[in-house]
Design an enzyme around this catalytic site. Sequence first.
Site, PDB file in Angstrom:
ATOM      1  N   ASN A 240      -5.861  -3.891  14.678  1.00 40.21           N
ATOM      2  CA  ASN A 240      -5.934  -5.275  14.236  1.00 40.21           C
ATOM      3  C   ASN A 240      -5.906  -6.278  15.385  1.00 40.21           C
ATOM      4  O   ASN A 240      -5.845  -7.475  15.147  1.00 40.21           O
ATOM      5  CB  ASN A 240      -4.766  -5.583  13.285  1.00 40.21           C
ATOM      6  CG  ASN A 240      -5.200  -6.349  12.060  1.00 40.21           C
ATOM      7  OD1 ASN A 240      -6.370  -6.314  11.690  1.00 40.21           O
ATOM      8  ND2 ASN A 240      -4.293  -7.055  11.434  1.00 40.21           N
TER       9      ASN A 240
ATOM     10  N   ARG B 152      -5.807  -3.998   5.978  1.00 42.69           N
ATOM     11  CA  ARG B 152      -5.115  -2.776   5.545  1.00 42.69           C
ATOM     12  C   ARG B 152      -5.784  -2.179   4.311  1.00 42.69           C
ATOM     13  O   ARG B 152      -5.758  -0.961   4.114  1.00 42.69           O
ATOM     14  CB  ARG B 152      -3.662  -3.106   5.241  1.00 42.69           C
ATOM     15  CG  ARG B 152      -2.849  -1.935   4.722  1.00 42.69           C
ATOM     16  CD  ARG B 152      -1.533  -2.403   4.122  1.00 42.69           C
ATOM     17  NE  ARG B 152      -0.676  -3.024   5.103  1.00 42.69           N
ATOM     18  CZ  ARG B 152       0.186  -2.362   5.864  1.00 42.69           C
ATOM     19  NH1 ARG B 152       0.295  -1.053   5.754  1.00 42.69           N
ATOM     20  NH2 ARG B 152       0.939  -3.014   6.722  1.00 42.69           N
TER      21      ARG B 152
ATOM     22  N   ASP C  22       2.876   1.359  11.181  1.00 41.29           N
ATOM     23  CA  ASP C  22       2.947   2.144  12.404  1.00 41.29           C
ATOM     24  C   ASP C  22       4.388   2.393  12.848  1.00 41.29           C
ATOM     25  O   ASP C  22       4.618   3.207  13.748  1.00 41.29           O
ATOM     26  CB  ASP C  22       2.162   1.469  13.535  1.00 41.29           C
ATOM     27  CG  ASP C  22       2.673   0.059  13.830  1.00 41.29           C
ATOM     28  OD1 ASP C  22       3.583  -0.408  13.116  1.00 41.29           O
ATOM     29  OD2 ASP C  22       2.155  -0.569  14.763  1.00 41.29           O
ATOM     30  N   ASP C  23       5.350   1.702  12.249  1.00 33.63           N
ATOM     31  CA  ASP C  23       6.752   1.943  12.608  1.00 33.63           C
ATOM     32  C   ASP C  23       7.531   2.603  11.475  1.00 33.63           C
ATOM     33  O   ASP C  23       8.750   2.674  11.529  1.00 33.63           O
ATOM     34  CB  ASP C  23       7.438   0.641  13.005  1.00 33.63           C
ATOM     35  CG  ASP C  23       7.418  -0.390  11.882  1.00 33.63           C
ATOM     36  OD1 ASP C  23       6.722  -0.158  10.878  1.00 33.63           O
ATOM     37  OD2 ASP C  23       8.093  -1.426  12.009  1.00 33.63           O
TER      38      ASP C  23
ATOM     39  N   GLU D  82       0.613  -9.289   1.867  1.00 30.39           N
ATOM     40  CA  GLU D  82      -0.479  -8.444   1.398  1.00 30.39           C
ATOM     41  C   GLU D  82       0.028  -7.348   0.470  1.00 30.39           C
ATOM     42  O   GLU D  82      -0.670  -6.932  -0.468  1.00 30.39           O
ATOM     43  CB  GLU D  82      -1.250  -7.861   2.581  1.00 30.39           C
ATOM     44  CG  GLU D  82      -0.683  -6.589   3.181  1.00 30.39           C
ATOM     45  CD  GLU D  82       0.578  -6.831   3.990  1.00 30.39           C
ATOM     46  OE1 GLU D  82       1.198  -5.853   4.441  1.00 30.39           O
ATOM     47  OE2 GLU D  82       0.964  -8.007   4.164  1.00 30.39           O
ATOM     48  N   ASP D  83       1.250  -6.877   0.685  1.00 28.10           N
ATOM     49  CA  ASP D  83       1.805  -5.850  -0.184  1.00 28.10           C
ATOM     50  C   ASP D  83       2.132  -6.407  -1.564  1.00 28.10           C
ATOM     51  O   ASP D  83       1.942  -5.741  -2.583  1.00 28.10           O
ATOM     52  CB  ASP D  83       3.044  -5.229   0.455  1.00 28.10           C
ATOM     53  CG  ASP D  83       4.009  -6.289   0.979  1.00 28.10           C
ATOM     54  OD1 ASP D  83       3.691  -7.492   0.881  1.00 28.10           O
ATOM     55  OD2 ASP D  83       5.073  -5.926   1.492  1.00 28.10           O
TER      56      ASP D  83
ATOM     57  N   ARG E 277       7.390 -15.258   1.426  1.00 28.99           N
ATOM     58  CA  ARG E 277       7.170 -14.355   0.297  1.00 28.99           C
ATOM     59  C   ARG E 277       7.552 -15.011  -1.024  1.00 28.99           C
ATOM     60  O   ARG E 277       6.940 -14.731  -2.064  1.00 28.99           O
ATOM     61  CB  ARG E 277       7.945 -13.051   0.515  1.00 28.99           C
ATOM     62  CG  ARG E 277       7.420 -12.269   1.707  1.00 28.99           C
ATOM     63  CD  ARG E 277       8.267 -11.077   2.054  1.00 28.99           C
ATOM     64  NE  ARG E 277       7.959  -9.898   1.267  1.00 28.99           N
ATOM     65  CZ  ARG E 277       6.953  -9.071   1.493  1.00 28.99           C
ATOM     66  NH1 ARG E 277       6.115  -9.320   2.471  1.00 28.99           N
ATOM     67  NH2 ARG E 277       6.764  -8.008   0.744  1.00 28.99           N
TER      68      ARG E 277
END
Length: 919
Positions: free
Chosen positions: A697, A728, A745-746, A832-833, A876
Amino acid sequence: MTGYTMLRNGGVGNGGQTCVLRWSNRIRLTWLSFTLFIILVFFPLIAHYYLTTLDEADEAGKRIFGPRAGNELCEVKHVLDLCRIRESVSEELLQLEAKRQELNSEIAKLNLKIEACKKSIENAKQDLLQLKNVISQTEHSYKELMAQNQPKLSLPIRLLPEKDDIGLPPPKVLRSCRLHNCFDYSRCPLTSGFPVYVYDSDQFAFGSYLDPLVKQAFQATARANVYVTENADIACLYVILVGEMQELGVLRPADLEKQLYSLPHWRTDGHNHVIISLSRKSDTQNLLYNVSTGRAMVAQSTFYAAQYRPGFDLVVSPLVHAMSEPNFMEIPPQVPVKRKYLFTFQGEKIESLRSSLQEARSFEEEMEGDPPADYDDRIIATLKAVQDSKLDQVLVEFTCKNQPKPSLPTEWALCGEREDRLELLKLSTFALIITPGDPRLVISSGCATRLFEALEVGAVPVVLGEHVQLPYQDVLQWSEAALVVPKPRVTEVHFLLRSLSDSDLLAMRRQGRFLWETYFSTADSIFSTVLAVIRSRIQIPAAPIREEAAAEIPHRSGKAAGTDPNMADNGDLDLGPVETEPPYASPKYLRNFTLTVTDFYRSWNSAPGPFHLFPHTPFDPVLPSEAKFLGSGTGFRPIGGGAGGSGKEFQASLGGNVPREQFTVVMLTYEREEVLMNSLERLNGLPYLNKVVVVWNSPKLPSEDLLWPDIGVPIMVVRTEKNSLNNRFLPWNEIETEAILSIDDDAHLRHDEIMFGFRVWREARDRIVGFPGRYHAWDIPHQSWLYNSNYSCELSMVLTGAAFFHKYYAYLYSYVMPQAIRDMVDEYINCEDIAMNFLVSHITRKPPIKVTSRWTFRCPGCPQALSHDDSHFHERHKCINFFVKVYGYMPLLYTQFRVDSVLFKTRLPHDKTKCFKFI
């Protein structure tokens, strides 16, 4: 000089002196000799004697010189150290010699083993070569056997008719046209792809009379449609736009008919042609009335019964939003269920039934029997009585305050401007739509406009008149979104509306919103729906939705994974035998035709239930078989729905009946190379893994000297156009499986956790299955929704930082979900989630599934993430409330269901023991 001479000459005077000199020289030599003798002989003797006497006078331990017994000389302090060193070196030398002899012995033994291993390797190579030959021969034999038993069929060669072919024999009455006698199937083979040729209306005389907005919108959507082709010779369908006209009466029916018959591919009778007349105004006349359209289909908003051919012609909605997209923020929410008015109606009837029949003599002569009774007077009286009773707050007006809009005879004209009508409908629970008094007018633009506006703002339509043909009525189940009541039952309408429960009312409102967004809202949806109806009628499978082309970043793989013992965290959960197959993509396009044919009716009529589109796809908005998962669990056909279903028992086939199914890991990263490499290494040896797609990204490419781990499956590094969290969920063409594991990635998940989550997903393929759960809550003081990340027995979201979902949702998120949601994700770089959870819950009306994992799944020592920022949760909160406005209601659903393995060892905190754990 004289003396010297005398001495030399031996003179008399000097003779005494010469003797003296000689005597002195002798004495000197004697003295020197004696001195030397004394020094060399007596002095050492004296020194020896002195030292011996000194040693005898001292103690024995203090003797320094003198004779000593044995090695007593080493007792001197500085000599003792040297002696010790000598003894230590001697011992080490002896030890080294012993070790050297042992190593020589071991080397000899190892050399013998090496020779034996070399011989074994050669033998193993020979055995492996023989096994490869046997496997190759077996595969070849298997292919030959399969070819004999199941021969592969080739696509049939497409035979196109001649350009001037006569086609089918004409029916006796053109008004009896149906697909079997007026459509040429030979031009539309199943494998043709449904090519559509669109005429340029500007090339014909009637094109100059078309409304510019309608023409421009139609041309724009036609250019972007996947089925449209420029090659008219291979076209299956030919489309021509003939309305709406700028002015009424500018084109006579005879002239329009003549121009239609002069179209280049009309072929005498217009078979396989579709004539579209779109209306933007409620007063649009029936342009194609008294025009012979031959075998061509007609799609418009106004039809007389004598003109409409069921199953052949199409009733379309008016084109209200010609060049603009609907503003979702102006659409009222779907809750609360009850609004100010129970029902409303505003309209004015211009002409009566009798006057219309007297004026339309040509139409009356074509009909048989007496005209039906006019119920409008009874409707007016009944609705006024309900309003005067004040049992419920209703608003009915049968006279417009301003000049009513022009309308057809016996039709109820619209009152006021569109904005005023929408404001009233926003306050209405139900919207009454009174059909024209002339029952032979099966649909009019005025009725279609009322229906469009009611669905747009969430007022449930109540249509008085069962004879009316609603848009796409042969494929849409309007009873799920509207009430169609015969006019003689007008006295029971009030009772009927009050008897509906809130849950049923909300379901109808949601379905109405779905129909409006999917089929009516834009020019693109109208044109795509018309093509989809015809394509589904002739049973041609839809074209697959496009995938996002992945621009791969070249990288080197040279680092062997699994070398770090800290990376091997596979857990201690034994899930039984696992698949060890090589990368295997999900089977594609296995049920194209059966899905198109068998589920035709249900697909059109389903509300946003399990795997239905919301709102419409860019290509095909209407066919359910391509828009949702069915009860049998088949996948979304355009993306390779697979052969499997929603599940058998775990022990039957590893959690599903799809053979050899695998999943793809999609990992989003941004300039964290070390963290990314560690996460990739942890995937080494993961069962069921097909491929890893790393979404890079960052505009900065990875380091050139970076070595990527070799984990046994391909790692594709995809470059993105911009830094966006929406990347994503892009449907990358490199994703060849139905199942996607979206992971940060974590994130640190063990192999057993991932395997168990995948098997759970195979049992619930239409839902998000993941590990970290979250929920939403209502903030009473601020009257808004809140995002909550505290651990709780209840959840409504599963974060996509570690979750399985179907690739179908990647298409919906990227191409179908309202753009306003993706824009907010880009604005906040967040949420986005949440957006994905909203989408899936809205479509399935089911909550996500949480599977057991440890209480934290973040990797230790990783850099700080975006979620640690203080503004993260405030954003959020804003996202949730914004998404609710776009959807019109809160689609998230609460659940206390959690899936555990009976073998999973979960450590529950003492304050969480009240939570139920379902096994």
